[in-house]
Design an enzyme around this catalytic site. Structure first.
Site, short mmCIF file in Angstrom:
data_model
loop_
_atom_site.label_atom_id
_atom_site.label_comp_id
_atom_site.label_asym_id
_atom_site.label_seq_id
_atom_site.Cartn_x
_atom_site.Cartn_y
_atom_site.Cartn_z
N ASP A 14 17.88 -26.24 9.01
CA ASP A 14 17.28 -26.11 9.96
C ASP A 14 17.21 -27.49 10.94
OD1 ASP A 14 16.61 -23.59 10.49
OD2 ASP A 14 14.97 -24.24 8.81
N ARG A 94 1.73 -30.46 7.17
CA ARG A 94 2.04 -30.15 9.10
C ARG A 94 1.58 -31.51 9.70
NH1 ARG A 94 5.26 -28.80 6.13
NH2 ARG A 94 7.29 -27.22 6.38
N ASP A 123 4.41 -23.36 11.97
CA ASP A 123 4.67 -24.29 11.81
C ASP A 123 4.89 -25.65 13.01
OD1 ASP A 123 4.52 -25.47 9.20
OD2 ASP A 123 6.64 -24.48 8.67
N SER A 172 14.40 -19.68 2.29
CA SER A 172 13.46 -20.06 3.56
C SER A 172 12.63 -21.10 2.53
CB SER A 172 12.83 -19.76 4.96
OG SER A 172 12.80 -21.17 5.31
N1 ARG Z 1 3.50 -18.91 5.80
C1 ARG Z 1 3.17 -20.57 5.19
C2 ARG Z 1 2.47 -21.00 6.41
O1 ARG Z 1 2.62 -21.08 7.04
C3 ARG Z 1 4.63 -20.88 4.67
C4 ARG Z 1 5.31 -21.44 6.06
C5 ARG Z 1 6.62 -22.24 5.40
N2 ARG Z 1 7.25 -23.18 6.15
C6 ARG Z 1 8.48 -23.58 6.42
N3 ARG Z 1 9.22 -23.79 7.11
N4 ARG Z 1 9.47 -22.71 5.34
O2 ARG Z 1 1.84 -22.04 6.10
#
Ligand code: ARG
Length: 411
Positions: A14, A94, A123, A172
């Site tokens: 990404d 984050r 995110d 991912s």
């Molecule tokens: N579902 C989890 C969260 O919202 C994991 C997110 C993973 N993020 C990613 N960019 N692959 O915190």
């Protein structure tokens, strides 16, 4: 030149696509920031990757201690599990990454902030809200804005000569020292068991023999492992290896995202699993029943806030004032048995423990006088038993003596 963007850069698909997009499609100068929150891999390799993409500057910021001190320790004190399962690794990192990006943007006199989040996940919420709270700069999120999907991104990367690793093609992944999140590919079939190649931290074929570990806490903070004083970060890193090898820490559940999507999420979080299990157990030994009940509600609220990107909301400080105060007696040691994928508490001790074997014993010589319980129980259930009698339904009614017809005295 259409300004300068500071981009939160991981080196994955990404964010690599975003660098190219900002340069080619938007004519921007791109500065990348990689925040080390314990995701592993080589910082030098990520920096080389950024340079190969033609960024004008790349920053690597080691924030591992700050991540533990300012984020993970509070998650431990809050026994933080979103929807009772997810220990929040990504969610906690984050806001810290966003803060670092804003700091760099100030130094670099940037005109925009950028991230590589899609419009379907959490995110974007965590980045956007924190960035907006800390900076007035516009936010560019090309993956979201252009509604890109993975096949389109892979195609775009190929056309611009961006090399992509093999695992990045299948899953991912987002990871840091508090856990690893794996999504996409074969995991999107919520009915199918995750293939073994999804896992990197936790053994899917652990040895049969149990391993015991003892975690010492001081005022809610992990302070020793097997009797040896260690910094919290070292305890986390070590438990990730030891518990992971014992098969501990895989979580597989359906999760409610902020944007309403239900997603099948798979995590590896060996240290988080052990530490939250141990910490919550110790709390129950040292807190009164009233504290335990109330703190459960506070903890759930904290996890909800952290998950849903509202790290900057003032409610967090208020919740944390309570959580922090509640940790005063949370000192002691908890012994865990790690075996076949489970982490089970098998013993706990604390100078502040409210557990009294002398009171609880079924053996001889208890300090607890049983006959005194009779009156207590009667008063304890007073309203409940009265209400059942007055509620004219069900079993209770049949037992109430009937008044025979015609014998009722006129009132
Ligand atoms: N579902 C989890 C969260 O919202 C994991 C997110 C993973 N993020 C990613 N960019 N692959 O915190």
């Amino acid at each position: 030149m259409a300004g300068r963007a500071v981009l939160a850069f991981s080196g994955g698909l990404d964010t690599s696509v975003v660098v190219k997009y900002l340069q080619e499609e938007r004519g921007m100068d791109v500065v990348t920031v990689t925040v080390d929150v314990g995701q592993g891999g080589s910082a030098a390799a990520t920096a080389r990757r950024a340079r190969a993409l033609g960024v004008s500057r790349h920053h690597t910021i080691d924030a591992r201690d700050e991540f533990v001190r300012g984020y993970v320790l509070m998650a431990i004190k809050a026994n933080a599990l979103y929807e009772s399962k997810y220990s929040l690794a990504t969610a906690l990192a984050r806001p810290l990454i966003a803060k670092k990006v804003v700091e760099v943007a100030r130094r670099e006199r940037a005109t925009a902030l950028a991230h590589g989040c899609s419009g379907k996940g959490n995110d974007q919420v965590r980045f956007d809200v924190t960035m907006r709270a800390l900076s007035g700069l516009p936010i560019v999120a090309p993956i979201r804005d252009m509604d890109l999907d993975r096949p389109t991104e892979l195609e775009y990367a190929r056309r611009h000569g961006v090399r992509i690793e093999r695992v990045a093609k299948k899953y991912s992944v987002d990871q840091n020292l508090w856990g690893r999140a794996i999504e996409g590919g074969p995991l999107e079939d919520a009915a199918a068991e995750p293939p073994p190649d999804a896992f990197e931290w936790v053994s899917t074929r652990p040895p049969a023999r149990p391993v015991h570990v003892t975690v010492g806490f001081e005022r809610g903070v992990p302070a020793s492992l097997d009797g040896r004083r260690m910094r919290a970060r070292a305890i986390i890193e070590r438990l990730n290896r030891v518990a992971g090898a014992a098969g501990v820490g895989i979580v597989d559940h359906v999760e409610d995202r902020v944007v309403g999507i239900k997603s099948r999420e798979v995590y590896e979080a060996p240290a988080a699993t052990c530490l939250i299990e141990a910490h919550a157990d110790l709390e129950k030994a040292v807190h009164t029943k009233h504290e335990t009940r109330f703190k459960g509600a506070v903890d759930a609220e904290w996890a909800q806030l952290a998950y849903s990107g509202l790290w900057e909301d003032p409610l967090r400080a208020s919740l944390e004032a309570y959580i922090e105060r509640s940790q005063a007696p949370v000192t002691g040691a908890v012994r865990l048995r790690l075996q076949g994928g489970s982490a089970r508490v098998v013993g706990r001790s604390s100078p502040r423990s409210l557990y009294s074997a002398r009171a609880a014993t079924y053996g001889r010589g208890s300090t607890f006088e049983q006959p005194r319980a009779t009156g207590f129980v009667e008063l304890w259930g007073l309203q409940s038993t009265e209400a059942v009698k007055l509620d004219g339904s069900g079993a209770a009614r049949r037992e109430v003596p009937r008044v025979r017809r015609g014998t009722r005295r006129p009132t």
